[in-house]
Design an enzyme around this catalytic site. Sequence first.
Site, PDB file in Angstrom:
ATOM      1  N   ASN A  12       0.878  -1.170   0.000  1.00  0.00           N
ATOM      2  CA  ASN A  12       0.000   0.000   0.000  1.00  0.00           C
ATOM      3  C   ASN A  12       0.918   1.224   0.000  1.00  0.00           C
ATOM      4  OD1 ASN A  12      -1.836   2.022   0.445  1.00  0.00           O
ATOM      5  ND2 ASN A  12      -2.349   1.418   2.542  1.00  0.00           N
ATOM      6  N   TRP A  13       1.064   1.815  -1.173  1.00  0.00           N
ATOM      7  CA  TRP A  13       2.007   2.935  -1.287  1.00  0.00           C
ATOM      8  C   TRP A  13       1.464   4.244  -0.729  1.00  0.00           C
ATOM      9  CZ3 TRP A  13       4.587   2.465  -6.838  1.00  0.00           C
ATOM     10  CH2 TRP A  13       5.548   1.458  -6.784  1.00  0.00           C
ATOM     11  N   LYS A  14       0.169   4.256  -0.431  1.00  0.00           N
ATOM     12  CA  LYS A  14      -0.460   5.492   0.083  1.00  0.00           C
ATOM     13  C   LYS A  14      -0.159   6.639  -0.888  1.00  0.00           C
ATOM     14  CE  LYS A  14      -0.229   3.436   4.611  1.00  0.00           C
ATOM     15  NZ  LYS A  14      -0.261   3.560   6.052  1.00  0.00           N
ATOM     16  N   HIS A 107      -9.616   1.297   4.492  1.00  0.00           N
ATOM     17  CA  HIS A 107      -8.373   1.500   5.245  1.00  0.00           C
ATOM     18  C   HIS A 107      -8.645   2.507   6.364  1.00  0.00           C
ATOM     19  CE1 HIS A 107      -4.315   2.721   6.287  1.00  0.00           C
ATOM     20  NE2 HIS A 107      -3.912   1.584   5.751  1.00  0.00           N
ATOM     21  N   GLU A 109      -7.045   4.941   7.397  1.00  0.00           N
ATOM     22  CA  GLU A 109      -6.794   6.345   7.042  1.00  0.00           C
ATOM     23  C   GLU A 109      -7.992   6.923   6.292  1.00  0.00           C
ATOM     24  OE1 GLU A 109      -2.923   5.725   5.252  1.00  0.00           O
ATOM     25  OE2 GLU A 109      -2.185   5.194   7.242  1.00  0.00           O
ATOM     26  N   GLU A 180      -5.991  -4.871  10.284  1.00  0.00           N
ATOM     27  CA  GLU A 180      -5.008  -3.799  10.431  1.00  0.00           C
ATOM     28  C   GLU A 180      -5.262  -3.019  11.718  1.00  0.00           C
ATOM     29  OE1 GLU A 180      -2.772  -2.824   6.684  1.00  0.00           O
ATOM     30  OE2 GLU A 180      -4.278  -1.273   6.992  1.00  0.00           O
ATOM     31  N   GLY A 186       2.295   2.123  10.948  1.00  0.00           N
ATOM     32  CA  GLY A 186       3.324   3.168  10.967  1.00  0.00           C
ATOM     33  C   GLY A 186       4.010   3.336  12.312  1.00  0.00           C
ATOM     34  N   SER A 227       3.058  -2.204  10.308  1.00  0.00           N
ATOM     35  CA  SER A 227       4.505  -2.287  10.562  1.00  0.00           C
ATOM     36  C   SER A 227       5.127  -3.631  10.158  1.00  0.00           C
ATOM     37  CB  SER A 227       4.818  -1.964  12.025  1.00  0.00           C
ATOM     38  OG  SER A 227       4.474  -0.620  12.299  1.00  0.00           O
ATOM     39  N   GLY A 248       2.823  -1.216   4.266  1.00  0.00           N
ATOM     40  CA  GLY A 248       2.835   0.211   3.927  1.00  0.00           C
ATOM     41  C   GLY A 248       4.254   0.688   3.686  1.00  0.00           C
ATOM     42  N   GLY A 249       4.823   1.375   4.688  1.00  0.00           N
ATOM     43  CA  GLY A 249       6.141   2.003   4.571  1.00  0.00           C
ATOM     44  C   GLY A 249       7.226   1.119   3.959  1.00  0.00           C
TER      45      GLY A 249
HETATM   46  P1  PGA Z   1       2.679   0.326   7.624  1.00  0.00           P
HETATM   47  O1  PGA Z   1       1.223   0.590   6.969  1.00  0.00           O
HETATM   48  O2  PGA Z   1       3.178  -0.960   7.063  1.00  0.00           O
HETATM   49  O3  PGA Z   1       3.496   1.502   7.222  1.00  0.00           O
HETATM   50  O4  PGA Z   1       2.467   0.218   9.107  1.00  0.00           O
HETATM   51  C1  PGA Z   1       0.336  -0.457   6.754  1.00  0.00           C
HETATM   52  C2  PGA Z   1      -0.954   0.078   6.208  1.00  0.00           C
HETATM   53  O5  PGA Z   1      -1.373   1.188   6.577  1.00  0.00           O
HETATM   54  O6  PGA Z   1      -1.598  -0.595   5.384  1.00  0.00           O
END
Ligand code: PGA
Length: 264
Positions: A12-14, A107, A109, A180, A186, A227, A248-249
């Site tokens: 997930n590159w956001k 998600h 967010e 999640e 994050g 994470s 994500g990251g």
């Molecule tokens: P993260 O994000 O791996 O940076 O914790 C995961 C996500 O929000 O899908």
Amino acid sequence: MNNLSNKLIVANWKMHKTRDESVKFIEEFSAEARKKKEFAKKTNSIAVICVPFTNIDAAVKAVKCNKPANLLIGAQNCYFEYEGAFTGEISAHMLKEIGAEYVILGHSERRNLFGETDEIINKKVISCLNEGLNVILCVGENLEQKNSGTTNKIISEQLKKGLAGVNKERLLSSLILAYEPIWAIGSQKSASSLEISEITENIKKHVAKLYNSEDIIPGLKVLYGGSVNSKNAAELLKIPSLGGVLVGGASLDCGEFLKILNCV
Ligand code: PGA
């Protein structure tokens, strides 16, 4: 899509990377994957990169051109209407047309920063499934809910509302759930294997109850996100009830993402 023996590794590159950067990543990914013969031979994992809307067509073309094994492109959101006066929105039909095969919905967010309710998310789920997209539906609790012991209640509610009107066939063929926990996203600290194992089992049991059918449990794919990185992926991917991870990251760096894929 829901081949259960395959682990699904979703990036997930956001809101990261331009079109050019996305293409470069896919070129590098393809070249590295080809070099590492053991990876190229692997057929037990599928990688999906969910890129920003503006990069989808370029990423799809780069995949067609570089032919990396088992790499597909997805989106991170979409609107539920087919077309109309919805300034700034993108429909499932539009995503499908440019070659997206997966879409992340619900998600945290989107829920927290953009006010998406379970009802809105459910409409998106239905419209994406109708369009033939594979849906990754995210659920999970925040820290306060975890500390007050309401995790299962929160997730059950998200599942009940998010899956309303999705028939069993569609659920099993095109819907993936992602646990999640918001407190792990994050934070550099993933949930423990024990927590993930317990909650993914509960998610499966809860969905079975919703559909009044224990038989669906083996066919449900549940991912974990929060994470995940190349250091913890191997341990997480050993959890028997887990169908893969949502990253994500750590998915923004090609080398790191490949290392995660190599943990399968
Ligand atoms: P993260 O994000 O791996 O940076 O914790 C995961 C996500 O929000 O899908």
